[in-house]
Enzyme design. Sequence first.
Site, PDB file in Angstrom:
ATOM      1  N   MET A  16      74.731 -29.662   9.075  1.00  0.00           N
ATOM      2  CA  MET A  16      74.434 -29.625   7.634  1.00  0.00           C
ATOM      3  C   MET A  16      75.673 -29.982   6.806  1.00  0.00           C
ATOM      4  SD  MET A  16      71.253 -28.951   7.122  1.00  0.00           S
ATOM      5  CE  MET A  16      71.051 -28.309   5.464  1.00  0.00           C
ATOM      6  N   ALA A  79      74.991 -18.472   8.651  1.00  0.00           N
ATOM      7  CA  ALA A  79      74.655 -17.356   7.754  1.00  0.00           C
ATOM      8  C   ALA A  79      75.030 -16.032   8.402  1.00  0.00           C
ATOM      9  CB  ALA A  79      73.164 -17.396   7.446  1.00  0.00           C
ATOM     10  N   SER A 131      67.197 -27.125   1.287  1.00  0.00           N
ATOM     11  CA  SER A 131      66.163 -27.422   2.278  1.00  0.00           C
ATOM     12  C   SER A 131      66.031 -28.914   2.498  1.00  0.00           C
ATOM     13  CB  SER A 131      64.804 -26.870   1.845  1.00  0.00           C
ATOM     14  OG  SER A 131      63.823 -27.304   2.772  1.00  0.00           O
ATOM     15  N   GLY A 133      66.696 -29.953   6.022  1.00  0.00           N
ATOM     16  CA  GLY A 133      67.253 -30.151   7.362  1.00  0.00           C
ATOM     17  C   GLY A 133      68.379 -31.168   7.306  1.00  0.00           C
ATOM     18  N   LYS A 188      64.581 -19.867  -1.654  1.00  0.00           N
ATOM     19  CA  LYS A 188      64.656 -20.627  -0.393  1.00  0.00           C
ATOM     20  C   LYS A 188      63.979 -19.847   0.740  1.00  0.00           C
ATOM     21  CE  LYS A 188      65.843 -23.612   2.781  1.00  0.00           C
ATOM     22  NZ  LYS A 188      66.302 -23.125   4.006  1.00  0.00           N
ATOM     23  N   HIS A 191      60.336 -20.235   0.360  1.00  0.00           N
ATOM     24  CA  HIS A 191      60.046 -21.608   0.806  1.00  0.00           C
ATOM     25  C   HIS A 191      59.855 -21.617   2.322  1.00  0.00           C
ATOM     26  CE1 HIS A 191      61.661 -25.178   2.820  1.00  0.00           C
ATOM     27  NE2 HIS A 191      61.260 -25.915   1.791  1.00  0.00           N
ATOM     28  N   ASN A 192      60.762 -20.956   3.034  1.00  0.00           N
ATOM     29  CA  ASN A 192      60.659 -20.935   4.494  1.00  0.00           C
ATOM     30  C   ASN A 192      59.431 -20.154   4.964  1.00  0.00           C
ATOM     31  OD1 ASN A 192      63.133 -22.200   4.247  1.00  0.00           O
ATOM     32  ND2 ASN A 192      64.028 -21.145   5.981  1.00  0.00           N
ATOM     33  N   GLU A 195      56.688 -22.447   4.727  1.00  0.00           N
ATOM     34  CA  GLU A 195      56.878 -23.425   5.817  1.00  0.00           C
ATOM     35  C   GLU A 195      56.317 -22.874   7.139  1.00  0.00           C
ATOM     36  OE1 GLU A 195      61.021 -24.928   6.036  1.00  0.00           O
ATOM     37  OE2 GLU A 195      60.959 -24.330   8.122  1.00  0.00           O
TER      38      GLU A 195
END
Length: 483
Positions: A16, A79, A131, A133, A188, A191-192, A195
């Site tokens: 990343m 993280a 986000s 990837g 976020k 969001h996951n 997903e």
Amino acid sequence: MSMSKGTVGLIGLAVMGENLALNLESKGYKVVVYNRTASRTEAFLKGPASGRDIVGASSLDEMARLLPRPRQIILMVKAGRPVDEVIEQLLPLLEPGDILIDGGNSHFEDTERRTKKVEEAGLLYVGTGISGGEEGALKGPSIMPGGSQRAWCVVGGMLKSIAAKAGKDNDEPCCEWIGPGGAGHYVKMVHNGIEYVVMQAISEAYLLMSSLLSMRAGEIQTVFDNWNKGDLDSYLMEIAASVLKKIDPETGRPLVDVISDRAAHKGTGMWTSQSALELGVPAPSIAESVMARYISSLKAERESAAKTLPGPTPAVYGKDGFDDASKPRIIGAIHDALKGTIICAYAQGFAILAKASETYSWQLNMPSIAALWRGGCIIRAAMLADIMEAFDRQPDLPNLLVSPVFRDALEGVQKGWRAIIALAAQGGVPVPCFASSLSYYDSYRAARLGTNLVQAQRDYFGAHTYERVDREGVFHTDWTSEE
Ligand code: NBP
């Protein structure tokens, strides 16, 4: 002559970090990079970064010296504990007004805590969800920044420049200020969670087509490709089709067929479910998708139980009474279940956001969040334009399910959705996410559930009291008395 728009520091050169550095440089920023393991920095500078306006720092101290004030430093380290360690090491090297930006998948409560700590030291902190990837980091991710509001006017331009673009003219950056403290990382996280549902739901569609209809990967790919051209147009649909196309060079079989069905996870779906449970927001599709990964990991137990536990095997297309017309009908019903489930995923995700916004006083802007998920991120989908419009029209919408556009969509899909769940249940094919989402829908639209009996039982054994339908007040009954 340098055309640099400014200089940005970036710590952490795994996939990343490297790609974000390249993205930043391509947008006119000079990037000073640092990685704990120096060989990684060297390899990056000699490899993808060679010839670009990217310089390496051999220590955090050197990085601090190379950056103009106010310093802007992006952290792209693992993280958890590593983020705290890097902050500890950086704080003595920085000065008031400098800005730390954590772009990893940090838990929002950690970000709340770090924002306070860094602000107390006179610096500014931005916890941002990123986000998309690896590819998104390079070409334009969706960016969800939160934290110290004052940092936004400094870093906003830079973050918007590297973000994906969406909208009619493809010029609206998928990056907007989310809110204070951990709001960006919270968004976020949700969001996951969404997903997780979309991925699980697509895998249930795949499982139904292979088990009920004996369809091979290539045939399922054609169906997914078609769906991706219609109302299910989305990144995850697109990559699912692309996955099904891939042939394993070793066996010559579709690669998906030789991949173990044990699904792993890094915790963000679990965090979303935990938060929903704590906030009291029903989000069963998200929890079910996390559970689906957990049960998938019990491979040895499942293999053993498969030999002993009774249950039907699916009726097989071509035998068992399926006629030719039934195949397109079943595929259509699978589409409907997938669409209904995905709508529930977004409905639950936004309901969690609404409750979190109220609880933490974040004042989240729902149309803006839907807008920045339209491009760059993993859950980007044509449906997000409808979600944005639904919240634009009615900002206090209690749940996406009742917006006119989704009400109509649910009316269209529910017949097929119900039929396929019945067929799956008869055939013993597990479709936890499809089924749980339908129950969510049916519960949400039920003016009266059976939970009056739960209340009665609670009062029976624990004197927890109950309310009545016919008059105000709180009541308790002595359930064992003869009268
Ligand atoms: P990883 O999550 O694998 O982290 C590896 C990086 O962290 C390396 O640069 C490593 O340095 C550094 N690091 C570690 Br581990 N411990 C450290 C410490 N104590 N001090 C300093 N540096 C330390 O990298 P990633 O997959 O690029 O992800 C970065 C962040 O972005 C994560 O939070 C991730 O969850 C998030 N994210 C990832 C994706 C994705 O698709 N991969 C998508 C969206 C968000 P080293 O080289 O010295 O070991």
